[in-house]
Design an enzyme around this catalytic site. Structure first.
Site, mmCIF file in Angstrom:
data_model
loop_
_atom_site.group_PDB
_atom_site.id
_atom_site.type_symbol
_atom_site.label_atom_id
_atom_site.label_comp_id
_atom_site.label_asym_id
_atom_site.label_seq_id
_atom_site.Cartn_x
_atom_site.Cartn_y
_atom_site.Cartn_z
ATOM 1 N N SER A 135 -110.897 32.875 -27.329
ATOM 2 C CA SER A 135 -111.358 34.065 -28.034
ATOM 3 C C SER A 135 -111.476 33.687 -29.507
ATOM 4 O O SER A 135 -110.476 33.338 -30.135
ATOM 5 C CB SER A 135 -110.333 35.188 -27.841
ATOM 6 O OG SER A 135 -110.643 36.295 -28.644
ATOM 7 N N LYS A 161 -115.513 33.340 -25.943
ATOM 8 C CA LYS A 161 -115.623 34.769 -26.243
ATOM 9 C C LYS A 161 -115.654 34.897 -27.752
ATOM 10 O O LYS A 161 -114.869 34.254 -28.447
ATOM 11 C CB LYS A 161 -114.416 35.495 -25.639
ATOM 12 C CG LYS A 161 -113.997 36.800 -26.295
ATOM 13 C CD LYS A 161 -112.970 37.512 -25.437
ATOM 14 C CE LYS A 161 -111.969 38.293 -26.269
ATOM 15 N NZ LYS A 161 -110.942 38.929 -25.415
ATOM 16 N N LYS A 163 -115.616 37.668 -30.989
ATOM 17 C CA LYS A 163 -115.372 39.048 -31.380
ATOM 18 C C LYS A 163 -116.599 39.561 -32.119
ATOM 19 O O LYS A 163 -117.192 38.829 -32.918
ATOM 20 C CB LYS A 163 -114.150 39.120 -32.303
ATOM 21 C CG LYS A 163 -112.849 38.707 -31.627
ATOM 22 C CD LYS A 163 -112.380 39.784 -30.667
ATOM 23 C CE LYS A 163 -110.973 39.492 -30.171
ATOM 24 N NZ LYS A 163 -110.516 40.542 -29.236
ATOM 25 N N ASP A 188 -116.462 40.540 -27.376
ATOM 26 C CA ASP A 188 -115.412 41.570 -27.307
ATOM 27 C C ASP A 188 -115.506 42.428 -28.561
ATOM 28 O O ASP A 188 -115.364 41.921 -29.683
ATOM 29 C CB ASP A 188 -114.030 40.900 -27.221
ATOM 30 C CG ASP A 188 -112.886 41.905 -27.047
ATOM 31 O OD1 ASP A 188 -113.150 43.131 -27.014
ATOM 32 O OD2 ASP A 188 -111.722 41.457 -26.939
ATOM 33 N N GLU A 213 -116.975 43.089 -23.640
ATOM 34 C CA GLU A 213 -115.639 43.649 -23.452
ATOM 35 C C GLU A 213 -115.419 44.840 -24.380
ATOM 36 O O GLU A 213 -115.692 44.750 -25.583
ATOM 37 C CB GLU A 213 -114.614 42.534 -23.739
ATOM 38 C CG GLU A 213 -113.165 42.909 -23.475
ATOM 39 C CD GLU A 213 -112.214 41.737 -23.769
ATOM 40 O OE1 GLU A 213 -112.693 40.593 -23.924
ATOM 41 O OE2 GLU A 213 -111.003 41.985 -23.865
ATOM 42 N N ASP A 238 -110.836 46.494 -21.393
ATOM 43 C CA ASP A 238 -109.530 45.959 -21.822
ATOM 44 C C ASP A 238 -108.670 47.156 -22.227
ATOM 45 O O ASP A 238 -107.941 47.717 -21.399
ATOM 46 C CB ASP A 238 -109.757 44.955 -22.968
ATOM 47 C CG ASP A 238 -108.485 44.435 -23.618
ATOM 48 O OD1 ASP A 238 -107.384 44.820 -23.201
ATOM 49 O OD2 ASP A 238 -108.571 43.630 -24.573
ATOM 50 N N LYS A 262 -103.888 42.453 -18.872
ATOM 51 C CA LYS A 262 -102.806 42.037 -19.763
ATOM 52 C C LYS A 262 -101.578 42.771 -19.247
ATOM 53 O O LYS A 262 -101.551 44.008 -19.295
ATOM 54 C CB LYS A 262 -103.081 42.476 -21.205
ATOM 55 C CG LYS A 262 -104.269 41.794 -21.859
ATOM 56 C CD LYS A 262 -104.545 42.363 -23.242
ATOM 57 C CE LYS A 262 -105.735 41.656 -23.864
ATOM 58 N NZ LYS A 262 -106.160 42.296 -25.130
ATOM 59 N N GLY A 290 -105.394 37.849 -23.538
ATOM 60 C CA GLY A 290 -104.365 37.248 -24.382
ATOM 61 C C GLY A 290 -104.089 38.154 -25.561
ATOM 62 O O GLY A 290 -104.931 38.975 -25.945
HETATM 63 O O1 OSB Z 1 -108.895 42.309 -27.372
HETATM 64 O O2 OSB Z 1 -108.399 40.644 -26.208
HETATM 65 C C1 OSB Z 1 -108.233 41.306 -27.230
HETATM 66 C C2 OSB Z 1 -105.859 39.500 -29.620
HETATM 67 C C3 OSB Z 1 -105.087 40.551 -30.051
HETATM 68 C C4 OSB Z 1 -105.360 41.821 -29.596
HETATM 69 C C5 OSB Z 1 -106.408 42.040 -28.705
HETATM 70 C C6 OSB Z 1 -107.184 40.985 -28.253
HETATM 71 C C7 OSB Z 1 -106.908 39.698 -28.745
HETATM 72 C C8 OSB Z 1 -107.708 38.538 -28.397
HETATM 73 C C9 OSB Z 1 -107.070 37.195 -28.552
HETATM 74 O O3 OSB Z 1 -108.870 38.577 -28.041
HETATM 75 C C10 OSB Z 1 -106.802 36.547 -27.260
HETATM 76 C C11 OSB Z 1 -105.925 35.341 -27.461
HETATM 77 O O4 OSB Z 1 -106.462 34.294 -27.824
HETATM 78 O O5 OSB Z 1 -104.701 35.454 -27.256
HETATM 79 MG MG MG Z 2 -110.133 42.554 -25.714
#
Ligand code: OSB
Ligand code: MG
Length: 374
Positions: A135, A161, A163, A188, A213, A238, A262, A290
């Protein structure tokens, strides 16, 4: 299985690189670690709540309060036949899934260690390596994004992925496609758009993304269903999937075609397994999300990712992307083929470096069975 003692710690660890999402940037991680002791063994759980109530309504302070005053009294000194009985024992407590999950997951680790089995086996996992994706946070420039994508592809990761948020979406996605071609790519939005952005989001269809996402609000199922009817790109939920019940509603409404699991968001491993099974029954593939976990939570995520319907690469990546050093030894590493081996030693199957945990500890509390009698 009986838990005699529960230790809570609030930790602060610097991140190797800042991480930026549509709700902000963080440079260091503040998180809670739970240790449960029983019959001479210990189990660990990492809480995924953060300092601020931005990803979810929980924070480290609410977790500390809920575990101390409500979760601990319901688990300390109680005989559980199986860790799957812990979540139902917390039914009187509404919400607060991250607080519940931290304790529940520690109980699973304790149970697995007492049986001398790796957590993956106790959870019902079926693979010995998991497929890893990354991510990538919002970057200061498109050039930096491209450099990041190049580095992660070079490291072997199985999907990228990125953001997105309003103002950082079509252009950076187009740039990544132009530079890297048909790589497995997804975005995402962390709930940054509204139903009024449907036309704008539909322009992402041109980029053949694996999924988008959580484009819309964290508690909005109906608008996601309307948006999914409008989009070719599959929606993955999510934030919205806070319970197995909401997942059932979201699937029935056609609000998503993929779900990110999660355990912290749904209350632990037992609820994650129920969610995984529900999705499998409905032909909804899942992947493991994550939350920038340390090696403790990261290892737990690896074990859960071994269940069969985790058929897409998740956000469970190498330790070195987050913390250096990590709290565990050896750190989580990704092989050149983008997979991570599943630890085979009992429980989480990793060695926790107590010295590093001690160094990172901001506060600590110990709760004992007798003191909790009510
Ligand atoms: O939306 O998946 C998410 C990190 C913190 C809060 C929300 C998210 C995330 C990530 C990071 O996308 C995922 C990772 O590399 O741990
Ligand atoms: Mg997410």
């Amino acid at each position: 299985m009986k838990i005699d003692r529960l230790e809570l710690r609030l930790l602060k660890l610097p991140l190797v690189h800042f991480f930026e999402t549509s709700f902000g940037r963080i440079d260091e991680k503040h998180f809670i670690i739970v240790r449960v002791d029983g019959d001479g063994a210990s189990g660990y759980g990492e809480c995924v709540a953060e300092l601020d109530p931005y990803y979810s309504s929980e924070t480290n302070d609410t977790v500390w309060h809920i575990i101390t005053d409500f979760v601990a009294p319901r688990v300390l000194g109680v005989e559980f036949a199986h860790p799957r009985d812990v979540f139902p024992a917390l039914k009187a407590i509404r919400g607060h899934n991250m607080a519940k999950a931290a304790v529940e997951m520690a109980a699973w680790d304790l149970f697995a260690r007492q049986r001398g089995e790796p957590l993956a086996r106790v959870l019902g996992g079926t693979r010995d390596r998991i497929a890893s994706g990354v991510s990538i946070g919002i970057q200061p420039s498109v050039e930096m994004l491209l450099q990041n994508v190049e580095r992660e592809l070079g490291a072997g990761y199985r999907r990228i992925k990125m953001k997105i948020k309003p103002g950082w979406d079509l252009l950076p996605v187009e740039a990544v496609r132009a530079r890297f071609g048909a790589i497995p790519l997804m975005v995402d939005a962390n709930a940054a758009y509204t139903a009024a952005d449907a036309d704008h989001l539909a322009r992402l269809d041109a980029f053949d993304l694996m999924m988008i996402e959580q484009p819309l609000d964290y508690d909005d199922v109906a608008d996601h269903a309307a948006l999914q009817r409008r989009l070719k790109t599959p929606i993955c939920l999510d934030e919205s999937i806070k319970t197995v019940g909401i997942a059932r509603e979201a699937i029935a409404a056609g609000a998503c075609r993929i779900i990110n699991i999660k355990p912290g968001r749904v209350g632990g491993f037992a609820e994650s397994i129920r969610l995984h099974d529900l999705c499998a029954e409905h032909g909804i593939p899942v992947w493991h999300g994550g939350m920038l976990e340390s090696g403790i939570g990261r290892s737990a995520n690896i074990h859960l990712s071994t269940l069969p319907n985790f058929s897409l690469p998740g956000d469970v990546a190498a330790s070195r992307r987050y913390f250096d050093p990590d709290l565990i030894e050896p750190p989580v590493e990704v092989a050149a083929d983008g997979t991570i081996p599943v630890p085979t030693a009992p429980g989480l199957g990793v060695t926790i470096r107590q010295d590093r945990v001690d160094d990172a500890t901001l506060k600590k509390a110990t709760l004992e069975a007798e003191a909790q009698a009510r």
